[in-house]
Design a protein around this motif. Sequence first.
Motif, PDB file in Angstrom:
ATOM      1  N   GLY A   6      -3.452 -12.940 -10.213  1.00 49.99           N
ATOM      2  CA  GLY A   6      -2.650 -13.484  -9.117  1.00 49.99           C
ATOM      3  C   GLY A   6      -2.255 -12.461  -8.071  1.00 49.99           C
ATOM      4  O   GLY A   6      -1.830 -12.813  -6.977  1.00 49.99           O
ATOM      5  N   GLY A   7      -2.381 -11.200  -8.421  1.00 46.66           N
ATOM      6  CA  GLY A   7      -2.003 -10.150  -7.487  1.00 46.66           C
ATOM      7  C   GLY A   7      -0.544 -10.276  -7.067  1.00 46.66           C
ATOM      8  O   GLY A   7       0.319 -10.606  -7.864  1.00 46.66           O
ATOM      9  N   LEU A   8      -0.286 -10.064  -5.808  1.00 44.61           N
ATOM     10  CA  LEU A   8       1.077 -10.057  -5.276  1.00 44.61           C
ATOM     11  C   LEU A   8       1.539 -11.427  -4.785  1.00 44.61           C
ATOM     12  O   LEU A   8       2.631 -11.543  -4.229  1.00 44.61           O
ATOM     13  N   GLY A  37       5.677  -1.952   1.829  1.00 47.25           N
ATOM     14  CA  GLY A  37       4.229  -1.808   1.693  1.00 47.25           C
ATOM     15  C   GLY A  37       3.880  -1.367   0.284  1.00 47.25           C
ATOM     16  O   GLY A  37       4.667  -0.702  -0.380  1.00 47.25           O
ATOM     17  N   THR A  38       2.722  -1.765  -0.171  1.00 48.81           N
ATOM     18  CA  THR A  38       2.308  -1.445  -1.534  1.00 48.81           C
ATOM     19  C   THR A  38       1.052  -0.594  -1.527  1.00 48.81           C
ATOM     20  O   THR A  38       0.239  -0.672  -0.607  1.00 48.81           O
ATOM     21  N   GLN A  39       0.922   0.191  -2.562  1.00 47.92           N
ATOM     22  CA  GLN A  39      -0.293   0.965  -2.796  1.00 47.92           C
ATOM     23  C   GLN A  39      -0.709   0.719  -4.239  1.00 47.92           C
ATOM     24  O   GLN A  39       0.077   0.968  -5.161  1.00 47.92           O
ATOM     25  N   ILE A  68      -2.875  -6.370 -16.128  1.00 49.42           N
ATOM     26  CA  ILE A  68      -1.916  -6.296 -15.042  1.00 49.42           C
ATOM     27  C   ILE A  68      -2.372  -5.277 -13.999  1.00 49.42           C
ATOM     28  O   ILE A  68      -3.197  -4.398 -14.278  1.00 49.42           O
ATOM     29  N   SER A  69      -1.822  -5.429 -12.803  1.00 48.13           N
ATOM     30  CA  SER A  69      -1.997  -4.453 -11.736  1.00 48.13           C
ATOM     31  C   SER A  69      -0.632  -3.849 -11.455  1.00 48.13           C
ATOM     32  O   SER A  69       0.383  -4.548 -11.486  1.00 48.13           O
ATOM     33  N   GLY A  71       6.433 -14.022 -12.377  1.00 44.20           N
ATOM     34  CA  GLY A  71       5.218 -13.601 -11.677  1.00 44.20           C
ATOM     35  C   GLY A  71       5.154 -12.123 -11.347  1.00 44.20           C
ATOM     36  O   GLY A  71       4.149 -11.652 -10.832  1.00 44.20           O
ATOM     37  N   PHE A  72       6.201 -11.362 -11.663  1.00 42.25           N
ATOM     38  CA  PHE A  72       6.201  -9.929 -11.388  1.00 42.25           C
ATOM     39  C   PHE A  72       7.293  -9.247 -12.205  1.00 42.25           C
ATOM     40  O   PHE A  72       8.198  -9.894 -12.716  1.00 42.25           O
TER      41      PHE A  72
END
Length: 99
Positions: free
Chosen positions: A26-28, A41-43, A7-8, A72-73
């Motif tokens: 899949g990322g975001l 915003g994401t970091q 996971i990220s 998915g999240f």
Amino acid sequence: MSEKRIISIYKSRKKNEMYLYVDKRGGLEKVPEALLKAFGGTQHVLDMLLTPERKLAREDSTVVLDNIAKQGFHLQMPPAEDEYIEHLPEELLRMNDPL
């Protein structure tokens, strides 16, 4: 049933201690646009192998894995302000007490 996955984790640039957990592949892409907008915003924080047995500081790894599989999240909300106070050492909580 939860399975292990890489996971990220992303933190919000707008809201302190708010995090998004997603499948690294899949990322975001599965995160709704409205949530990303509210997130401000994401970091990227880190990538890791998450298993049902792995302990996380404030989340249940099985719930995180299930949410990623289903929607998915996984969104981790900031702790309630009362939780910050509960985790302070007693001597710090008494510092403002009148003598």
